[in-house]
Structures are given as C-alpha cells and as structure tokens.
Design a protein around this motif. Sequence first.
Motif, short mmCIF file in Angstrom:
data_model
loop_
_atom_site.label_atom_id
_atom_site.label_comp_id
_atom_site.label_asym_id
_atom_site.label_seq_id
_atom_site.Cartn_x
_atom_site.Cartn_y
_atom_site.Cartn_z
N GLU A 226 0.81 -1.22 0.00
CA GLU A 226 0.00 0.00 0.00
C GLU A 226 0.84 1.27 0.00
N THR A 227 2.02 1.22 0.62
CA THR A 227 2.80 2.46 0.75
C THR A 227 3.63 2.72 -0.51
N GLY A 228 3.75 1.72 -1.39
CA GLY A 228 4.42 1.90 -2.68
C GLY A 228 5.93 1.99 -2.58
N ALA A 229 6.42 2.65 -1.57
CA ALA A 229 7.86 2.84 -1.40
C ALA A 229 8.20 2.70 0.08
N VAL A 230 9.49 2.59 0.35
CA VAL A 230 9.95 2.41 1.73
C VAL A 230 9.54 3.61 2.59
N MET A 231 9.11 3.33 3.81
CA MET A 231 8.62 4.37 4.72
C MET A 231 9.51 4.56 5.94
N ILE A 232 10.03 3.45 6.46
CA ILE A 232 10.90 3.52 7.64
C ILE A 232 12.17 2.76 7.31
N SER A 233 13.29 3.42 7.44
CA SER A 233 14.56 2.80 7.04
C SER A 233 15.71 3.71 7.46
N PRO A 234 16.86 3.11 7.68
CA PRO A 234 18.03 3.97 7.86
C PRO A 234 18.37 4.69 6.55
N LEU A 235 19.07 5.81 6.65
CA LEU A 235 19.79 6.37 5.50
C LEU A 235 21.24 5.98 5.76
N PRO A 236 21.82 5.16 4.87
CA PRO A 236 23.08 4.48 5.25
C PRO A 236 24.26 5.42 5.49
N GLY A 237 24.18 6.65 4.99
CA GLY A 237 25.27 7.60 5.25
C GLY A 237 25.04 8.45 6.48
N ILE A 238 23.88 8.25 7.12
CA ILE A 238 23.53 9.10 8.27
C ILE A 238 23.26 8.30 9.54
N THR A 239 22.47 7.23 9.39
CA THR A 239 21.88 6.59 10.55
C THR A 239 22.82 5.60 11.25
N THR A 240 22.90 5.71 12.55
CA THR A 240 23.56 4.67 13.34
C THR A 240 22.59 3.50 13.45
N LEU A 241 23.04 2.32 13.02
CA LEU A 241 22.14 1.17 12.92
C LEU A 241 22.03 0.42 14.24
N LYS A 242 20.83 -0.13 14.46
CA LYS A 242 20.63 -1.05 15.58
C LYS A 242 20.01 -2.31 15.00
N PRO A 243 20.68 -3.45 15.11
CA PRO A 243 20.15 -4.68 14.51
C PRO A 243 18.75 -4.99 15.03
N GLY A 244 17.79 -5.15 14.11
CA GLY A 244 16.43 -5.46 14.51
C GLY A 244 15.51 -4.26 14.45
N SER A 245 16.06 -3.08 14.26
CA SER A 245 15.22 -1.88 14.18
C SER A 245 15.29 -1.30 12.77
N ALA A 246 14.11 -0.93 12.23
CA ALA A 246 14.08 -0.25 10.92
C ALA A 246 14.47 1.23 11.09
N THR A 247 14.76 1.62 12.28
CA THR A 247 15.28 2.93 12.71
C THR A 247 14.27 4.07 12.56
N GLN A 248 14.39 4.90 11.50
CA GLN A 248 13.64 6.16 11.45
C GLN A 248 12.78 6.27 10.19
N PRO A 249 11.67 7.02 10.29
CA PRO A 249 10.90 7.29 9.07
C PRO A 249 11.77 8.03 8.05
N PHE A 250 11.57 7.71 6.78
CA PHE A 250 12.24 8.42 5.69
C PHE A 250 11.85 9.91 5.81
N PRO A 251 12.75 10.82 5.46
CA PRO A 251 12.38 12.23 5.53
C PRO A 251 11.07 12.48 4.77
N GLY A 252 10.21 13.30 5.32
CA GLY A 252 8.93 13.60 4.67
C GLY A 252 7.82 12.65 5.05
N ILE A 253 8.16 11.55 5.74
CA ILE A 253 7.15 10.57 6.17
C ILE A 253 6.83 10.81 7.65
N ASP A 254 5.55 11.04 7.91
CA ASP A 254 5.14 11.35 9.28
C ASP A 254 4.58 10.11 9.97
N ALA A 255 5.44 9.14 10.25
CA ALA A 255 5.00 7.92 10.93
C ALA A 255 4.94 8.17 12.43
#
Length: 650
Positions: free
Chosen positions: A420-449
């Motif tokens: 339904e969402t067509g594109a990824v909604m929650i995900s790290p940005l690999p050049g910015i986000t500190t990753l935590k295994p098991g977490s999809a981390t943060q909403p993509f910019p512009g997505i108000d989750a």
Amino acid sequence: MTQNTGAFEALLQEDRTYPPPAEFVANANIADPAVYEEARRDPEAFWARFAGELDWFKPWDTVLDWSDAPFAKWFVGGKLNAAYNCIDRHLDGPRKNKAAIIWEGEPGDWQVYTYRDLYREVCKFANGLKSLGVEKGDRVTLYLPMVPELAIAMLACARIGAPHSIVFGGFSAESLRDRIEDSQSKVMITADGGWRRGGIIPLKQSADASIEGETPVEKVVVVKRTGHDVPIVEGRDVWWHDLVADQPLNCEPEQMDSEDMLFMLYTSGTTGKPKGIVHTTGGYMTGTYATSKWIFDLKEDDVYWCTADIGWVTGHSYIIYGPLSNGATTVMYEGSPDYPDRDRFWAIVEKYACTICYTAPTAIRTFMRWGEEYPNRHDMSSLRLLGSVGEPINPEAWVWYWQHIGGGRCPVVDTWWQTETGAVMISPLPGITTLKPGSATQPFPGIDAAILDEQGNEIGPGGGGYLVVRKPWPSMLRGIYGDPERFVQQYWSNYEGIYFTSDGAKLDEESYFWLLGRVDDVINVSAHRISTMEVESALVDNLKVAEAACIGRTHEVKGQAIVAFVTLKDQVAGSDDVIAELKQHVAGKIGSMARPDDIYFAAELPKTRSGKIMRRLLRDVAEGRALGDTTTLADPAVVEMLKEQYGDED
Ligand code: WT7
C-alpha cells in the motif's frame, strides 16, 4: 497487544550499534542529517524537489491536493510517463549503452540489456500490445516467471498507459482467475513455463485453466522460456516472439496524467478477498525514485540486486521503477537460491560484481542455517550495502548478514513498508543513521510515521502501539480497485484522516522504530502476506471440512508458519491422508506459499460466547504455551480437549 511482545523484550537487550563507516559517509548520496528537519518543515517542498528530478512532459500546478481526503492527488496537472523516466531519459548521455538489466536464468543462461536495448524491446512489445487492441486505461494481467520479458512487458504497459496487474507465478489458476476477473483484463501475458529447482513451473497450464469458460481475457501472449510443448489456442494465443517480430522499434510514450493509474497489485487483507491496490504515476515514481536514491545510495557504477520476485511490490518498486528511474544497473534472477547448490546467490554476486544486495530475513535465516561455507566460496568484496525487507529481522540474522555477507563493511538497511505504501517508509539512510540490529530505525524524511494507542494518543519513547502515518505521501495507494468504501474502511477509519498500517510497533528511548508484526488476521509467511480468512475459505471448500480456523505460529526460518485447526464433517479424527489432501487443497486453491505447515483436527473450535473463534488460544496451543485467559470461552471443555491432543507439542 501483539503476539510478539515477549520477543520485543529480548530485542531491547540488543545494544550493539553500528555508526555509518566514514568511507561510506564521505561518498553517500545523502549524509547531512539536516534533511530530516528540512523535510519536516515543508514536506511538500521536499517531495517536489525529488519529483523535479524526474522528466515531465508538462509540469504540475499543485504539489498535493488533499481536499478530498483520503483520496490524495499528487503533482496535480503534471504529465509524465513512467517508462520514459526509466528508459528514454537515459538515452542521450553516456548511460545509453550502460547495462540496465542483467538477467540470469536458473539453468545458468544470462543476458544483459543496455538502456538502448531495453528501449527497443519495450517499444516493440508496446507496439505489439497495441496491435492486440490494448489501449490507454486497459488493464493487462502478467503471469510470468522472472524472465526479462516480465520487465519488458511492465514497461511496455507503462509506455502505452495500460495499467499492469502482475500476479506472482506461485499463485494457483484459481487465484489468477479471481484477479483477472476483478481487474477485467482483456489481455494476459504468460509463458510456457519457468525454471525452478531444475523443474518446470507449468504456468501456461494454470493460465489456461484460469480463463476456461467465461472470462474477460481475449488474447494471451506466451513467452517461450522452457520450450516444452504447451497447447496453443488458435485465435486466442500468440507467441511473444511472433508478436514482436515485425514491430517498429519506436513507440511514442503516452503522456499520462500524474494521477493516471500506473498499476494495480493484489494483496491480502483481513477478509478472504484480495484487494487490488492502485498506484498512480507521478507520486509513485517520485517515491520509488527518491527512496532508491537515498536508501540504496545508487551510484553510476553500482550493480544493484534485489532478490525479490517482480510479482510482489518489492520487485515492482525496487527491481524496476526505482532503480531504472535512477539509471542504475538492476539484476534479475529467475530461480531458487539452492540450485544447483546453496551458494547460488553468492555466485551471482561474484559473477556480476554486485555492489548492493536487497533480500528478505527469511532468506537470511535460511542462509544462516546452511552455514558460512557457502558465502565463503565466493569473492564478495564488491558488496558495499545490504538491505532487508518483508518482515521483522531478528538481531541474530541481521548480525550474521552484516558479518558473513557484508564482510563487516556494509551498512544493513532494514526497510519497512507495504504494498500500500508503494515505497519504503521507515529505514536507515546508510550515510547518516547509526544502525541497531532489529530496528528499521527512522521514518524516511517527509514521512510522518507515529505510534498511537487505541484512543489515538501518540505514544512516546519507550512505548508501543499501532503504527500509523499521519500525513499523505506521494507513493501512497490511491485506492482499492473498484472498492472505494473498503479503502476508506480498511485504512482510514481507525483514526480519522490517519493511515492505519495494521502493524504494531514500539519506540525505544532514542525514538527508533521496532516493528512487531501485523495486528490483523494477516500471516507473514516467508515475507509473503497471507490472510487467515483466505486459507480458511480454501479449507472449508473441501467437502470433508465443516469448519476451519488458521493462525500463524512463530517459525524459525519462515517468520511465521500457517497452522490450521479443522473440524471434519463426519466428526472422525483425520488421518495422515486427510492432512495431505487438505494441504494440497489449499495449495491448489491459493498457491503453494499458502500450504499450511500443520493441520490439527478438533471436534470443535474454541469460540467466544458471541461465536468468534479465539485465535489467541489456538496460537497458544500451536506454540505449546500455557493457555491464557479463557473466561470468555463458550465451552471451556473444547480447549481442554485441544490441549490434551496437541498442547505438549513443539
Ligand atoms: C507487511 C507488508 C513491502 C515489502 C514487502 C512486503 C511486513 C515489511 C518489514 C520490515 C518488519 C515488515 C509488515 C507489513 N514488513 N517490511 N522491514 N520489518 N515488518 O509487502 O506484502 O505488502 O507486506 O510486511 O507487517 O505490514 P507486503
């Protein structure tokens, strides 16, 4: 709230973090965290910037029209063509002879299509479709294996403005029939067969069965893939190679309105009837383009491989539309990961020097079980980024992927989204986000989750509830085909004006999102969405069955497995033969991915006094847990019986 709360407590113990490697940051498409704040301040301007990187025949007047919510219109008044954006716009510069698609068949054959090649093939087939009478707005059903013709047919449909409806090749004839009827497709594209584990999937046979009797389908185009004999119906069927043989090499792209339908794709919901999710052109292309560019960090020399089947939304958005609109090289593989051996994926990575690999946790868990010896056979030093999608990834699988596939160098992006969402909604940005295994981390910019409780109050850090999206986004579904009421009811009525995802989630103290799985009656089996209701109706369709209830039980590799509780009409306990018959019946009705792992027989199903089946109890029985609250049960003896029969298993 969901069945996985216990597992979440274990996840919270997970404290390993992975900051982006300095070298990755230095070269990343996006490395400035200020984008989050910018997008928050003016999401429409943020999305419009990405839309502006696409090619438009006519610019839009208004970015978003939300006046008829929840029916959104994005880039109103704009005209564009998705195939033009995936192909034509790359032909002027140095990309024209760049590999657009690298395809590998299961038997080991392969083929490379440059952007220029793809242009010719798509134009020829688009002209072929027109010669069959397909016009702008006509739906076309595609029922194909992972062959290049699948990509070509999609893009040809997009070129002439005929929405495609792709049905995954694993679906049965009957599922295919339902989808053809709902979409009223006049044309179907299929193949003689496809290769899988060295055998042939008899697609033509199912395709023929799906249109026996009354059907909207007038013409069937058949790709010759396996070359075995298949019946060809005179006047109805035409071979792909005959259809394209004399077609002109150019075909004007249709100038589509931004809100014209690009495709529909069926997915399972709470009821037994699959929903045709509708995506339109401008917003969908903007969403898939933007997320591919930033999440997969696509660069000119990347060789990007998403291992999904194009029959699912992941393949639509991240094998075809996202990567190709970015001018990337995208890899397609036809077959199974264990043919001829369990190192096939890694052989492909080595052979084409793939730089990015995007796959599902269920596959990763399978590879983990098979052991490191298989990836270790290959040089995978070309890889620089890994992705995961389809279901929650357990930290162990994440870390294994990072270590044994990524060599400890590659960021892992765990991407949450839906058909339904067509594109990824929650995900790290690999050049910015500190990753935590098991977490999809943060909403993509512009997505108000956000996460809400039952009453609609926002849940803060440390809490859990229902995942929602509060603001419209460009690639959001525009509806359920032919059923606007169900669209409103299903997605927009839990909370007024807010999109309800049907997923549960928690926020940790740093506001990272941790996805917990579905809160509706949808089971996620090997990252495939299956409705319990669909399986139940398939079971009661068998003459022996009086009543059936299905649940998903936790499964080490598949994420969830289907367990069915069945009462038989003659009240006799079922034999192994009946179990086999019922499993086969479900596979025949829906497709083999819906085949239950276990079938339990019961004299009666546990129900509440109002007659609702108590699935939670069945789940407890199937997973061998102590039974929870049974006070609302109409007849407690039913549970005692089940417990005696099956309670000690697992
Ligand atoms: C459901 C959507 C869109 C990708 C393929 C599946 C689950 C998907 C994740 C993830 C946890 C995930 C959700 C969602 N899901 N990705 N990274 N972490 N759960 O598309 O068939 O429409 O299924 O898949 O439950 O609702 P789909």
